[in-house]
Structures are given as structure tokens and as C-alpha cells.
Write a protein that holds these residues in place. Sequence first.
Motif, PDB file in Angstrom:
ATOM      1  N   ILE A   7       0.813  -1.215   0.000  1.00 18.97           N
ATOM      2  CA  ILE A   7       0.000   0.000   0.000  1.00 18.97           C
ATOM      3  C   ILE A   7       0.854   1.276   0.000  1.00 18.97           C
ATOM      4  N   PRO A   8       1.875   1.422   0.880  1.00 19.15           N
ATOM      5  CA  PRO A   8       2.687   2.646   0.826  1.00 19.15           C
ATOM      6  C   PRO A   8       3.365   2.840  -0.525  1.00 19.15           C
ATOM      7  N   GLU A   9       3.819   1.734  -1.139  1.00 21.91           N
ATOM      8  CA  GLU A   9       4.479   1.838  -2.446  1.00 21.91           C
ATOM      9  C   GLU A   9       3.518   2.361  -3.514  1.00 21.91           C
ATOM     10  N   ILE A  10       2.288   1.877  -3.489  1.00 22.67           N
ATOM     11  CA  ILE A  10       1.293   2.334  -4.460  1.00 22.67           C
ATOM     12  C   ILE A  10       0.935   3.790  -4.202  1.00 22.67           C
ATOM     13  N   ALA A  11       0.819   4.173  -2.935  1.00 24.52           N
ATOM     14  CA  ALA A  11       0.507   5.565  -2.594  1.00 24.52           C
ATOM     15  C   ALA A  11       1.564   6.511  -3.155  1.00 24.52           C
ATOM     16  N   LEU A  12       2.838   6.134  -3.001  1.00 21.29           N
ATOM     17  CA  LEU A  12       3.922   6.975  -3.518  1.00 21.29           C
ATOM     18  C   LEU A  12       3.888   7.019  -5.031  1.00 21.29           C
ATOM     19  N   GLU A  13       3.630   5.901  -5.667  1.00 27.88           N
ATOM     20  CA  GLU A  13       3.557   5.842  -7.129  1.00 27.88           C
ATOM     21  C   GLU A  13       2.452   6.747  -7.664  1.00 27.88           C
ATOM     22  N   TRP A  14       1.275   6.673  -7.062  1.00 23.72           N
ATOM     23  CA  TRP A  14       0.153   7.501  -7.524  1.00 23.72           C
ATOM     24  C   TRP A  14       0.419   8.980  -7.278  1.00 23.72           C
ATOM     25  N   TYR A  15       1.013   9.291  -6.121  1.00 28.02           N
ATOM     26  CA  TYR A  15       1.297  10.697  -5.820  1.00 28.02           C
ATOM     27  C   TYR A  15       2.302  11.268  -6.809  1.00 28.02           C
ATOM     28  N   ARG A  16       3.357  10.500  -7.083  1.00 25.37           N
ATOM     29  CA  ARG A  16       4.374  10.978  -8.021  1.00 25.37           C
ATOM     30  C   ARG A  16       3.830  11.104  -9.441  1.00 25.37           C
ATOM     31  N   ALA A  17       2.820  10.303  -9.758  1.00 21.39           N
ATOM     32  CA  ALA A  17       2.214  10.364 -11.085  1.00 21.39           C
ATOM     33  C   ALA A  17       1.247  11.531 -11.217  1.00 21.39           C
ATOM     34  N   GLY A  18       1.067  12.287 -10.139  1.00 19.64           N
ATOM     35  CA  GLY A  18       0.192  13.445 -10.186  1.00 19.64           C
ATOM     36  C   GLY A  18      -1.279  13.127  -9.999  1.00 19.64           C
ATOM     37  N   LYS A  19      -1.577  11.907  -9.573  1.00 18.80           N
ATOM     38  CA  LYS A  19      -2.981  11.526  -9.391  1.00 18.80           C
ATOM     39  C   LYS A  19      -3.551  12.007  -8.067  1.00 18.80           C
ATOM     40  N   GLY A  20      -2.670  12.342  -7.134  1.00 15.54           N
ATOM     41  CA  GLY A  20      -3.132  12.584  -5.777  1.00 15.54           C
ATOM     42  C   GLY A  20      -3.322  11.249  -5.083  1.00 15.54           C
ATOM     43  N   ALA A  21      -3.127  11.224  -3.774  1.00 16.74           N
ATOM     44  CA  ALA A  21      -3.279   9.970  -3.040  1.00 16.74           C
ATOM     45  C   ALA A  21      -3.508  10.267  -1.573  1.00 16.74           C
ATOM     46  N   ALA A  22      -4.237   9.369  -0.929  1.00 19.32           N
ATOM     47  CA  ALA A  22      -4.447   9.447   0.513  1.00 19.32           C
ATOM     48  C   ALA A  22      -4.355   8.045   1.084  1.00 19.32           C
ATOM     49  N   LEU A  23      -3.801   7.946   2.279  1.00 23.25           N
ATOM     50  CA  LEU A  23      -3.747   6.680   2.997  1.00 23.25           C
ATOM     51  C   LEU A  23      -4.841   6.666   4.057  1.00 23.25           C
ATOM     52  N   ALA A  24      -5.666   5.627   4.022  1.00 25.44           N
ATOM     53  CA  ALA A  24      -6.687   5.423   5.047  1.00 25.44           C
ATOM     54  C   ALA A  24      -6.214   4.267   5.919  1.00 25.44           C
ATOM     55  N   THR A  25      -6.104   4.500   7.232  1.00 27.98           N
ATOM     56  CA  THR A  25      -5.549   3.513   8.153  1.00 27.98           C
ATOM     57  C   THR A  25      -6.534   3.225   9.274  1.00 27.98           C
ATOM     58  N   VAL A  26      -6.777   1.950   9.547  1.00 27.26           N
ATOM     59  CA  VAL A  26      -7.600   1.570  10.698  1.00 27.26           C
ATOM     60  C   VAL A  26      -6.808   1.880  11.967  1.00 27.26           C
ATOM     61  N   VAL A  27      -7.347   2.780  12.815  1.00 23.31           N
ATOM     62  CA  VAL A  27      -6.625   3.175  14.019  1.00 23.31           C
ATOM     63  C   VAL A  27      -7.238   2.602  15.294  1.00 23.31           C
ATOM     64  N   GLU A  28      -8.517   2.220  15.243  1.00 24.19           N
ATOM     65  CA  GLU A  28      -9.149   1.588  16.398  1.00 24.19           C
ATOM     66  C   GLU A  28     -10.246   0.652  15.926  1.00 24.19           C
ATOM     67  N   THR A  29     -10.458  -0.403  16.684  1.00 23.84           N
ATOM     68  CA  THR A  29     -11.561  -1.326  16.395  1.00 23.84           C
ATOM     69  C   THR A  29     -12.239  -1.718  17.702  1.00 23.84           C
ATOM     70  N   TRP A  30     -13.522  -2.030  17.612  1.00 27.72           N
ATOM     71  CA  TRP A  30     -14.276  -2.571  18.738  1.00 27.72           C
ATOM     72  C   TRP A  30     -15.134  -3.718  18.217  1.00 27.72           C
ATOM     73  N   GLY A  31     -15.265  -4.762  19.017  1.00 25.27           N
ATOM     74  CA  GLY A  31     -16.101  -5.878  18.602  1.00 25.27           C
ATOM     75  C   GLY A  31     -15.457  -6.670  17.481  1.00 25.27           C
ATOM     76  N   SER A  32     -16.297  -7.237  16.628  1.00 23.27           N
ATOM     77  CA  SER A  32     -15.813  -8.138  15.573  1.00 23.27           C
ATOM     78  C   SER A  32     -15.515  -7.395  14.287  1.00 23.27           C
ATOM     79  N   ALA A  33     -14.637  -6.384  14.382  1.00 22.24           N
ATOM     80  CA  ALA A  33     -14.240  -5.632  13.191  1.00 22.24           C
ATOM     81  C   ALA A  33     -13.502  -6.542  12.230  1.00 22.24           C
TER      82      ALA A  33
END
Length: 322
Positions: A7-33
Motif C-alpha cells: 500500500i505505501p508503495e502504491i501511494a507513492l507511485e500515484w502521488y508521483r504520477a500526479g494523481k493525488g493519493a491518501a492513505l486510510a488507516t484503521v486506528v481503532e476497532t471494537w467488537g468483531s471488526a
Amino acid sequence: MDRFDNIPEIALEWYRAGKGAALATVVETWGSAPRRVGSQLVISGSGEIEGSVSGGCVEGAVVAEAMDAIEAGKSMVLEYGISDGDAFAVGLACGGTIRILVEPIGTVMPEQILKDLVAARAARTPVAYVTGASVQRRLESEGFNTRFRADRSGFEDDGDTFVCIHNPPLRMIVVGAVHITQALVPMARIAGYDPVLVDPRESFGSQARFPGETILNEWPEEALQALGLDTRTALVLLTHDPKLDDPALELALESDVFYIGALGSKRTHAKRLERLRAKGFSDAQLQRIHGPIGLDIGAASPSEIAVSTLAEVTNVLRQGGE
């Protein structure tokens, strides 16, 4: 970088290609996530995606929010729980709850940090990405030893500092280009491993039999010393030939590999242990060897043995199974 977790490699590739990119990261879970903390999804400015934060439950909603975040150049925190009575409502059918941090590249996560993260991953260097509302975004290679060992991302005690662990990719070194290996290698790749095949017999370890795979036609001792053995490596020995397996076992027993498995009957394994014991290895060291290899599921065919082997490797990795 032909691996599942890129995922980080693809994010850098898309950003460098001028597509724009954002990383979405799971930071907390509760229950059966459905996904564990630290799981990531990358979104381009045009809506392309790779990865997963929920196994498909809320990805569509996350993509829409992330595209807005990329345009605005701001981070956001999203939270999703169980669906309500509307069958088409966005939510987690499993009943869990997840919180997701969305960080656009360039405006929120500095490009240099992402470049350094990708470089560390390529060099098999454990690194932690540290972020938070009042935290300076940075990479750390020390200070989170417990998290590195457990491969566990999460919030620190202050409730604000989030640590996303990026351990080296899982690697499986398979000694012996046999029939079982032809089934195991693609299974291992699907499960997120970088497989490396070692066999000095070129007629066995060939591109014709293993197209596109990394093959080292060297003696195992030489290959393993060149590759290096670390805590993110599983060593699978499938030749049951002492002149191939034993040198590899000796190196593995002196290393921090998380899994060592060797093919062979109980009688073959007993003789193997006798040889290694005669060379000075202790019973505690020898107990690290899983032999006969694989979980006892009644596997008979080469493909079934490959399934049982990968299952045992997973059990040791995730639960410390013996």
C-alpha cells in the motif's frame, strides 16, 4: 515489490504520477471488526483503490471521503459501526466498529516521510510511522520494541499518539523445488509472503517449473547466508535430504526466524534430531523445528501438505503455536 501488502508503495507511485493519493488507516476497532488495527487502503484522487480497511463493507464511503480530503488537503477521522435497519446503509454487518484515519499525501503526510517509509520497507528495516492530532508526523526505528515484536499498531497511553508498525514483509524461504513446493509457493504469495526458492539442482529449481518465482540455484548454506535470516522469515525444508536440509537447519537454529519446518516422517525427524544433537544443539533449540511439517489435518497429496504447512506457519506467526 510483488507482495500483497504494498500500500505505501502504491501511494507513492500515484502521488508521483500526479494523481493525488491518501492513505486510510484503521486506528481503532471494537467488537468483531473485519480488519485489524494498522490495515490500510490507498485512494487516488480519481477514486482508484488498493488494499482494504473493512473487507468491502465501508470502502465505498471511505473512498468518497478520502477524495474530499485530497481536494481539501486535510486529514479526517471516520467511524463506522453496524448497519441500521436500512439494508443499503453503510456499516459493518459483522457488528463491529472501526475508526479510520485518512491522510492525504503531500499536504498532510509529507512526501519525504512516505519515501523514507518505502525505502525502509525495501531494505527490510522495521519502522514505525507516528502520527496524531498534536503529534509531529515522523518515522521511528526504535522505542516501540513491544509493538515491533507483536506486529501491533495502536494508540499510545496518551490516547493521541498513533503508531503504525511497518515490519519487513513476511518472507518464506523454501529449500527444495519439489511437488509440494509448486503448490506452496503460490499459496504463500497469496497469504502475503515473499517466497524464495532454494535448490542447487537446476533441473528442479527452474523457471519452467516455477515461472516468475525467485529461484536460487545454490547450496542452502550459501543461499541462506546471502539472504539473511530474521524474525519475519519462515524457513520450510522440503527435501528430507540431510546434505541439503541439515546445513540450513544449523543456520536457522542460530537465527531469529519465527518458523522452522522440515518434511519427513517421524522416524526421519528423529534421526534428524540425533544428528543435530550430536553437533551440539540443545533440546530447547531442537524444539523449534516443526517436524513432521504441517498441522495434522490428515493431508495426503502434495497440495494438501502445502495447505497444512501454510496453516502451521500462520498458527506460529499469529498465535505462537507449537
